[in-house]
Design a protein around this motif. Structure first.
Motif, mmCIF file in Angstrom:
data_model
loop_
_atom_site.group_PDB
_atom_site.id
_atom_site.type_symbol
_atom_site.label_atom_id
_atom_site.label_comp_id
_atom_site.label_asym_id
_atom_site.label_seq_id
_atom_site.Cartn_x
_atom_site.Cartn_y
_atom_site.Cartn_z
ATOM 1 N N ILE A 92 0.847 -1.204 0.000
ATOM 2 C CA ILE A 92 0.000 0.000 0.000
ATOM 3 C C ILE A 92 0.878 1.248 0.000
ATOM 4 O O ILE A 92 0.649 2.184 -0.779
ATOM 5 C CB ILE A 92 -0.968 -0.009 1.195
ATOM 6 C CG1 ILE A 92 -2.016 -1.115 1.013
ATOM 7 C CG2 ILE A 92 -1.636 1.363 1.373
ATOM 8 C CD1 ILE A 92 -2.847 -1.412 2.247
ATOM 9 N N VAL A 96 1.142 4.163 -2.981
ATOM 10 C CA VAL A 96 0.983 5.597 -2.746
ATOM 11 C C VAL A 96 2.220 6.343 -3.248
ATOM 12 O O VAL A 96 2.122 7.380 -3.914
ATOM 13 C CB VAL A 96 0.712 5.888 -1.251
ATOM 14 C CG1 VAL A 96 0.782 7.375 -0.968
ATOM 15 C CG2 VAL A 96 -0.633 5.304 -0.833
ATOM 16 N N TRP A 97 3.393 5.803 -2.949
ATOM 17 C CA TRP A 97 4.652 6.407 -3.397
ATOM 18 C C TRP A 97 4.722 6.442 -4.922
ATOM 19 O O TRP A 97 5.163 7.417 -5.520
ATOM 20 C CB TRP A 97 5.830 5.627 -2.808
ATOM 21 C CG TRP A 97 7.176 6.148 -3.163
ATOM 22 C CD1 TRP A 97 7.716 7.369 -2.847
ATOM 23 C CD2 TRP A 97 8.178 5.457 -3.912
ATOM 24 N NE1 TRP A 97 8.981 7.473 -3.347
ATOM 25 C CE2 TRP A 97 9.301 6.306 -4.007
ATOM 26 C CE3 TRP A 97 8.249 4.201 -4.498
ATOM 27 C CZ2 TRP A 97 10.460 5.946 -4.672
ATOM 28 C CZ3 TRP A 97 9.401 3.847 -5.156
ATOM 29 C CH2 TRP A 97 10.491 4.712 -5.234
ATOM 30 N N THR A 99 2.348 6.802 -7.025
ATOM 31 C CA THR A 99 1.549 7.896 -7.575
ATOM 32 C C THR A 99 2.281 9.228 -7.464
ATOM 33 O O THR A 99 2.024 10.132 -8.256
ATOM 34 C CB THR A 99 0.182 8.017 -6.881
ATOM 35 O OG1 THR A 99 0.375 8.337 -5.506
ATOM 36 C CG2 THR A 99 -0.623 6.745 -7.030
ATOM 37 N N GLN A 100 3.187 9.339 -6.514
ATOM 38 C CA GLN A 100 3.970 10.569 -6.393
ATOM 39 C C GLN A 100 5.037 10.657 -7.481
ATOM 40 O O GLN A 100 5.450 11.743 -7.869
ATOM 41 C CB GLN A 100 4.635 10.644 -5.009
ATOM 42 C CG GLN A 100 3.679 10.581 -3.848
ATOM 43 C CD GLN A 100 2.584 11.630 -3.925
ATOM 44 O OE1 GLN A 100 2.861 12.802 -4.058
ATOM 45 N NE2 GLN A 100 1.337 11.190 -3.852
ATOM 46 N N ILE A 106 -1.755 6.079 -11.551
ATOM 47 C CA ILE A 106 -2.673 6.072 -10.409
ATOM 48 C C ILE A 106 -3.624 4.874 -10.447
ATOM 49 O O ILE A 106 -3.939 4.302 -9.413
ATOM 50 C CB ILE A 106 -3.444 7.400 -10.290
ATOM 51 C CG1 ILE A 106 -4.107 7.471 -8.914
ATOM 52 C CG2 ILE A 106 -4.430 7.578 -11.422
ATOM 53 C CD1 ILE A 106 -4.510 8.845 -8.496
ATOM 54 N N ALA A 109 -1.928 1.910 -9.117
ATOM 55 C CA ALA A 109 -1.811 2.055 -7.668
ATOM 56 C C ALA A 109 -3.140 1.769 -6.978
ATOM 57 O O ALA A 109 -3.176 1.083 -5.948
ATOM 58 C CB ALA A 109 -1.325 3.461 -7.316
ATOM 59 N N ILE A 113 -3.737 -1.143 -4.274
ATOM 60 C CA ILE A 113 -4.233 -0.839 -2.924
ATOM 61 C C ILE A 113 -5.486 -1.646 -2.624
ATOM 62 O O ILE A 113 -5.622 -2.211 -1.529
ATOM 63 C CB ILE A 113 -4.486 0.679 -2.766
ATOM 64 C CG1 ILE A 113 -3.145 1.424 -2.749
ATOM 65 C CG2 ILE A 113 -5.302 0.975 -1.512
ATOM 66 C CD1 ILE A 113 -3.260 2.927 -2.869
#
Length: 136
Positions: A92, A96-97, A99-100, A106, A109, A113
């Motif tokens: 998870i 999230v990382w 998407t950065q 996304i 991701a 998730i």
């Protein structure tokens, strides 16, 4: 080990099968990477031979660990559930990382998730708790 009163729940079986497939995929990927060590274009794309080999070996080892953990889930070993929980939380965080780093990923991701959350839920529903509790 489990007793007849604590048969493996379908959710635990599903998580274990997904983990096994994932682990096998990692081992195969790692081996395929190792077989490409002479592909200079690919190796240089990873920043050279040291990062490339490090990644290939790490992916292979991670896959082997996941295969062992999947076996533990099939057998009702609570320690395997703990390790899988850690892997899912890290997955998870990694999503999230991701998407950065690349917002266009996304959807990958989000799917990652959702799968991790589903695995966590399936590992901790009451029937799963009873199954893993029998590992005493």
């Amino acid at each position: 080990m489990t007793t007849p009163e604590t048969a493996r729940p379908a959710g635990v079986t599903a998580v274990a099968v997904i983990a096994w497939v994932s682990g096998a995929g990692n081992v195969i990927t790692g081996i395929l990477l190792l077989l490409q060590v002479n592909n200079t274009t690919l190796v240089e794309g990873f920043g050279g031979s040291v990062p490339f080999l490090t990644l290939a070996i790490a992916v292979t080892i991670l896959g082997a660990v996941i295969l062992i953990v999947a076996g533990g889930l099939f057998s009702g070993i609570n320690g395997a559930r703990v390790v899988m929980t850690i892997f899912q939380v890290l997955s998870i965080a990694g999503a999230v990382w991701l998407t950065q780093l690349a917002l266009w990923l996304i959807w990958v991701a989000v799917v990652s998730i959702l799968i991790s959350v589903a695995a966590l839920v399936l590992l901790y529903i009451p029937s799963s708790n009873a199954y893993f509790r029998s590992d005493t």
